[in-house]
Design an enzyme around this catalytic site. Structure first.
Site, PDB file in Angstrom:
ATOM      1  N   GLY A 190       1.706   2.196  11.069  1.00  0.00           N
ATOM      2  CA  GLY A 190       2.819   3.189  10.753  1.00  0.00           C
ATOM      3  C   GLY A 190       3.438   3.698  12.293  1.00  0.00           C
ATOM      4  O   GLY A 190       4.163   4.734  12.258  1.00  0.00           O
TER       5      GLY A 190
ATOM      6  N   GLU B 133      -5.875  -5.207  10.468  1.00  0.00           N
ATOM      7  CA  GLU B 133      -4.874  -3.941  10.706  1.00  0.00           C
ATOM      8  C   GLU B 133      -5.250  -3.102  11.959  1.00  0.00           C
ATOM      9  O   GLU B 133      -5.849  -2.356  11.800  1.00  0.00           O
ATOM     10  CB  GLU B 133      -4.832  -2.903   9.327  1.00  0.00           C
ATOM     11  CG  GLU B 133      -4.069  -3.748   7.874  1.00  0.00           C
ATOM     12  CD  GLU B 133      -3.603  -2.545   7.171  1.00  0.00           C
ATOM     13  OE1 GLU B 133      -2.550  -2.790   6.867  1.00  0.00           O
ATOM     14  OE2 GLU B 133      -4.402  -1.625   6.999  1.00  0.00           O
TER      15      GLU B 133
ATOM     16  N   ASN C  13       0.628  -0.991   0.127  1.00  0.00           N
ATOM     17  CA  ASN C  13      -0.058  -0.215  -0.055  1.00  0.00           C
ATOM     18  C   ASN C  13       0.987   1.054  -0.062  1.00  0.00           C
ATOM     19  O   ASN C  13       1.522   1.546   0.993  1.00  0.00           O
ATOM     20  CB  ASN C  13      -0.695  -0.064   1.317  1.00  0.00           C
ATOM     21  CG  ASN C  13      -1.776   1.269   1.322  1.00  0.00           C
ATOM     22  OD1 ASN C  13      -1.792   2.046   0.503  1.00  0.00           O
ATOM     23  ND2 ASN C  13      -2.519   1.298   2.491  1.00  0.00           N
ATOM     24  N   TRP C  14       1.022   1.869  -1.332  1.00  0.00           N
ATOM     25  CA  TRP C  14       1.916   2.902  -1.172  1.00  0.00           C
ATOM     26  C   TRP C  14       1.425   4.338  -0.589  1.00  0.00           C
ATOM     27  O   TRP C  14       2.066   5.114  -0.788  1.00  0.00           O
ATOM     28  CB  TRP C  14       2.467   3.115  -2.862  1.00  0.00           C
ATOM     29  CG  TRP C  14       3.002   1.865  -3.303  1.00  0.00           C
ATOM     30  CD1 TRP C  14       3.756   1.095  -2.750  1.00  0.00           C
ATOM     31  CD2 TRP C  14       3.397   1.829  -4.600  1.00  0.00           C
ATOM     32  NE1 TRP C  14       4.174   0.156  -3.295  1.00  0.00           N
ATOM     33  CE2 TRP C  14       4.127   0.669  -4.684  1.00  0.00           C
ATOM     34  CE3 TRP C  14       3.222   2.504  -5.932  1.00  0.00           C
ATOM     35  CZ2 TRP C  14       4.816   0.019  -5.808  1.00  0.00           C
ATOM     36  CZ3 TRP C  14       3.909   2.120  -7.131  1.00  0.00           C
ATOM     37  CH2 TRP C  14       4.479   0.978  -7.063  1.00  0.00           C
ATOM     38  N   LYS C  15      -0.018   4.352  -0.369  1.00  0.00           N
ATOM     39  CA  LYS C  15      -0.500   5.457   0.146  1.00  0.00           C
ATOM     40  C   LYS C  15      -0.310   6.649  -0.435  1.00  0.00           C
ATOM     41  O   LYS C  15      -0.261   6.528  -1.627  1.00  0.00           O
ATOM     42  CB  LYS C  15      -0.269   5.760   1.856  1.00  0.00           C
ATOM     43  CG  LYS C  15      -0.260   4.360   2.577  1.00  0.00           C
ATOM     44  CD  LYS C  15      -0.109   4.403   4.047  1.00  0.00           C
ATOM     45  CE  LYS C  15      -0.271   3.266   4.647  1.00  0.00           C
ATOM     46  NZ  LYS C  15      -0.355   3.377   6.370  1.00  0.00           N
TER      47      LYS C  15
ATOM     48  N   SER D 266       2.961  -1.841  10.388  1.00  0.00           N
ATOM     49  CA  SER D 266       4.465  -1.988  11.054  1.00  0.00           C
ATOM     50  C   SER D 266       4.956  -3.248  10.426  1.00  0.00           C
ATOM     51  O   SER D 266       6.033  -3.687  11.067  1.00  0.00           O
ATOM     52  CB  SER D 266       4.562  -1.694  12.300  1.00  0.00           C
ATOM     53  OG  SER D 266       4.188  -0.320  12.466  1.00  0.00           O
TER      54      SER D 266
ATOM     55  N   HIS E 285      -9.872   1.129   4.671  1.00  0.00           N
ATOM     56  CA  HIS E 285      -8.613   1.054   5.269  1.00  0.00           C
ATOM     57  C   HIS E 285      -8.735   2.302   6.628  1.00  0.00           C
ATOM     58  O   HIS E 285      -9.334   2.973   6.547  1.00  0.00           O
ATOM     59  CB  HIS E 285      -7.474   1.710   4.306  1.00  0.00           C
ATOM     60  CG  HIS E 285      -6.253   1.631   5.040  1.00  0.00           C
ATOM     61  ND1 HIS E 285      -5.836   2.701   5.809  1.00  0.00           N
ATOM     62  CD2 HIS E 285      -5.227   0.793   4.779  1.00  0.00           C
ATOM     63  CE1 HIS E 285      -4.512   2.594   6.181  1.00  0.00           C
ATOM     64  NE2 HIS E 285      -4.120   1.451   5.555  1.00  0.00           N
TER      65      HIS E 285
HETATM   66  P1  PGA Z   1       2.537   0.311   7.666  1.00  0.00           P
HETATM   67  O1  PGA Z   1       1.128   0.582   6.969  1.00  0.00           O
HETATM   68  O2  PGA Z   1       3.071  -0.950   7.046  1.00  0.00           O
HETATM   69  O3  PGA Z   1       3.224   1.672   7.282  1.00  0.00           O
HETATM   70  O4  PGA Z   1       2.339   0.273   9.120  1.00  0.00           O
HETATM   71  C1  PGA Z   1       0.301  -0.602   6.878  1.00  0.00           C
HETATM   72  C2  PGA Z   1      -1.064  -0.220   6.186  1.00  0.00           C
HETATM   73  O5  PGA Z   1      -1.453   0.981   6.518  1.00  0.00           O
HETATM   74  O6  PGA Z   1      -1.544  -0.907   5.197  1.00  0.00           O
END
Ligand code: PGA
Length: 248
Positions: free
Chosen positions: A169, A163, A7-9, A205, A92
């Protein structure tokens, strides 16, 4: 087989996404690992082009429930399908908490994906407050119920990503033993909606250093990774880690 979803957000600009996709296209991804990347919507067609001829699949980070017509700013499931998306993240935590998506909106998004032939990846997770107040199960139950009760799969399938909001994050991932418990619980919980063998991914994470501890669990079908998936080295190391445990 294990899934590695990146997920590149909103970490990368358009050119950066395309450059990353070109780098990924050169990797030799093991066939036991299904990699999919989720770029910002506007970059999807160019990333699809860069990944042509590879086994890497494409997904959207979000899908609006609006079908077609006077819906300024919306991106429909049909358009996402047309530009090559196989998957879409639905609900999400950042969509729910920053953009105000409700469980009811998430349900509609899930339905339009199924109608369009896109596999929705339903994201669920409890907040830190839920966890501290022992409301994890309550939160997950509610999210699952609204999204899945009497759902019509239209011959398609659904995936789930667990999640925990506090793990995303934060550099503070959920312990593998807890993930194992929750994933087992999710599999039992979704049975009441007529769903069995739903792939459940863990996200929050995940890094190349800890991916094996999740991938090795039979209850974990794969991982949904944010920041650690936004560079070629990271994605490659994650794929290698999952490959080493993919026979589990
Ligand atoms: P992260 O994000 O790996 O940076 O914690 C995961 C996500 O939000 O899908």
């Amino acid at each position: 087989m294990k899934y590695l979803f990146g997920n590149w957000k909103l970490y990368l600009g358009h050119t950066e996404s395309v450059t990353l996709a070109q780098g990924i296209a050169k990797l030799s991804v093991p066939s036991e690992v299904q990699v999919a990347v989720f770029p910002p919507a506007v970059s999807i067609p160019s990333v699809a082009w860069a990944l042509q001829g590879t086994s890497v699949a494409l997904g959207a980070q979000h899908c609006d429930w609006a079908p077609q017509g006077a819906y300024t700013g919306a991106v429909s499931a049909a358009i996402l399908k047309e530009v090559g998306c196989r998957y879409a993240l639905i609900g999400h935590s950042e969509r729910r908490h920053i953009f105000g998506e409700t469980d009811a909106m998430v349900r509609k998004e899930l339905e339009v994906c199924l109608e369009a032939g896109i596999t929705p990846v339903l994201c669920i997770g409890e907040t830190k407050e839920d966890k501290e107040n022992e409301k994890r199960e309550y939160r997950l139950k509610k999210q699952l119920f609204t999204a899945l009760s009497e759902v019509n799969l239209n011959g398609g399938k659904i995936m789930i990503a667990y999640e925990p909001v506090w793990a995303i994050g934060s550099g503070e991932p959920c312990l593998p033993a807890d993930v194992d418990d929750v994933h087992g619980w999710i599999q039992l919980e979704v049975k009441q909606y007529g769903l069995t063998d739903i792939p459940v991914l863990y996200g929050g994470s995940v890094t190349p250093l800890n991916v094996v501890s999740y991938g090795t669990l039979p209850t974990v079908a794969g991982v949904l990774v944010g920041s650690a998936s936004t560079n070629v080295e990271g994605l490659s190391a994650l794929a290698t880690g999952l490959h080493s445990v993919s026979s589990v």
